[in-house]
Design a protein around this motif. Sequence first.
Motif, PDB file in Angstrom:
ATOM      1  N   THR A  24      56.427  52.690  44.812  1.00 49.57           N
ATOM      2  CA  THR A  24      55.972  53.131  43.503  1.00 49.57           C
ATOM      3  C   THR A  24      55.229  51.969  42.873  1.00 49.57           C
ATOM      4  O   THR A  24      55.711  50.835  42.893  1.00 49.57           O
ATOM      5  CB  THR A  24      57.162  53.532  42.607  1.00 49.57           C
ATOM      6  OG1 THR A  24      57.879  54.582  43.250  1.00 49.57           O
ATOM      7  CG2 THR A  24      56.701  53.994  41.245  1.00 49.57           C
ATOM      8  N   ARG A  34      47.910  53.154  41.139  1.00 48.36           N
ATOM      9  CA  ARG A  34      47.713  53.516  42.544  1.00 48.36           C
ATOM     10  C   ARG A  34      47.322  52.289  43.346  1.00 48.36           C
ATOM     11  O   ARG A  34      46.699  51.366  42.829  1.00 48.36           O
ATOM     12  CB  ARG A  34      46.603  54.545  42.687  1.00 48.36           C
ATOM     13  CG  ARG A  34      46.890  55.848  41.996  1.00 48.36           C
ATOM     14  CD  ARG A  34      45.822  56.846  42.277  1.00 48.36           C
ATOM     15  NE  ARG A  34      44.590  56.449  41.583  1.00 48.36           N
ATOM     16  CZ  ARG A  34      43.464  57.105  41.700  1.00 48.36           C
ATOM     17  NH1 ARG A  34      43.374  58.154  42.473  1.00 48.36           N
ATOM     18  NH2 ARG A  34      42.388  56.717  41.054  1.00 48.36           N
ATOM     19  N   ALA A  36      45.011  50.684  46.397  1.00 46.06           N
ATOM     20  CA  ALA A  36      43.706  50.934  46.994  1.00 46.06           C
ATOM     21  C   ALA A  36      43.445  49.884  48.058  1.00 46.06           C
ATOM     22  O   ALA A  36      43.956  48.770  47.986  1.00 46.06           O
ATOM     23  CB  ALA A  36      42.613  50.895  45.932  1.00 46.06           C
ATOM     24  N   GLN A  47      42.424  55.139  48.668  1.00 45.90           N
ATOM     25  CA  GLN A  47      43.196  54.894  47.454  1.00 45.90           C
ATOM     26  C   GLN A  47      44.229  55.987  47.256  1.00 45.90           C
ATOM     27  O   GLN A  47      44.170  57.035  47.881  1.00 45.90           O
ATOM     28  CB  GLN A  47      42.265  54.836  46.244  1.00 45.90           C
ATOM     29  CG  GLN A  47      41.556  56.147  45.956  1.00 45.90           C
ATOM     30  CD  GLN A  47      40.660  56.052  44.758  1.00 45.90           C
ATOM     31  OE1 GLN A  47      40.964  55.340  43.817  1.00 45.90           O
ATOM     32  NE2 GLN A  47      39.548  56.774  44.777  1.00 45.90           N
ATOM     33  N   GLY A  48      45.180  55.718  46.391  1.00 43.72           N
ATOM     34  CA  GLY A  48      46.132  56.723  45.966  1.00 43.72           C
ATOM     35  C   GLY A  48      47.412  56.779  46.760  1.00 43.72           C
ATOM     36  O   GLY A  48      47.806  55.827  47.429  1.00 43.72           O
ATOM     37  N   ASP A  49      48.061  57.937  46.675  1.00 41.05           N
ATOM     38  CA  ASP A  49      49.373  58.135  47.291  1.00 41.05           C
ATOM     39  C   ASP A  49      49.343  57.941  48.803  1.00 41.05           C
ATOM     40  O   ASP A  49      50.300  57.453  49.387  1.00 41.05           O
ATOM     41  CB  ASP A  49      49.918  59.525  46.969  1.00 41.05           C
ATOM     42  CG  ASP A  49      50.254  59.691  45.494  1.00 41.05           C
ATOM     43  OD1 ASP A  49      50.446  58.663  44.807  1.00 41.05           O
ATOM     44  OD2 ASP A  49      50.323  60.839  45.029  1.00 41.05           O
ATOM     45  N   ALA A  52      49.798  54.242  49.593  1.00 39.07           N
ATOM     46  CA  ALA A  52      51.186  53.823  49.380  1.00 39.07           C
ATOM     47  C   ALA A  52      52.095  54.358  50.474  1.00 39.07           C
ATOM     48  O   ALA A  52      52.950  53.643  50.999  1.00 39.07           O
ATOM     49  CB  ALA A  52      51.673  54.289  48.006  1.00 39.07           C
TER      50      ALA A  52
END
Length: 87
Positions: A24, A34, A36, A47-49, A52
């Motif tokens: 998170t 987020r 990247a 980028q984004g979820d 991660a």
Amino acid sequence: MYEIPDTNTLAHSTISGVGHEGLTITTADGRPARLAIIDDSGTVLDQGDAVAREAWNVTLAVYMNLLIGKGYLRVYSGPPPLLARQS
């Protein structure tokens, strides 16, 4: 005994992780952020979820390799390789 490294090295954001949730990312004041992947010229590649989630998956795979005595193995994540053109 293993010493936990200092994790307070980011100036403007926080990264946290829980085994059943993954990573998170939040800003210093608690707003969602987020991850990247940015190349040296500043172009955002991903980028984004998904970033991660993939960072978490690679981290887990590296750790599992370490636990089974194969910590020397490198873990890769990325797009599928381009297939060689057959003539």
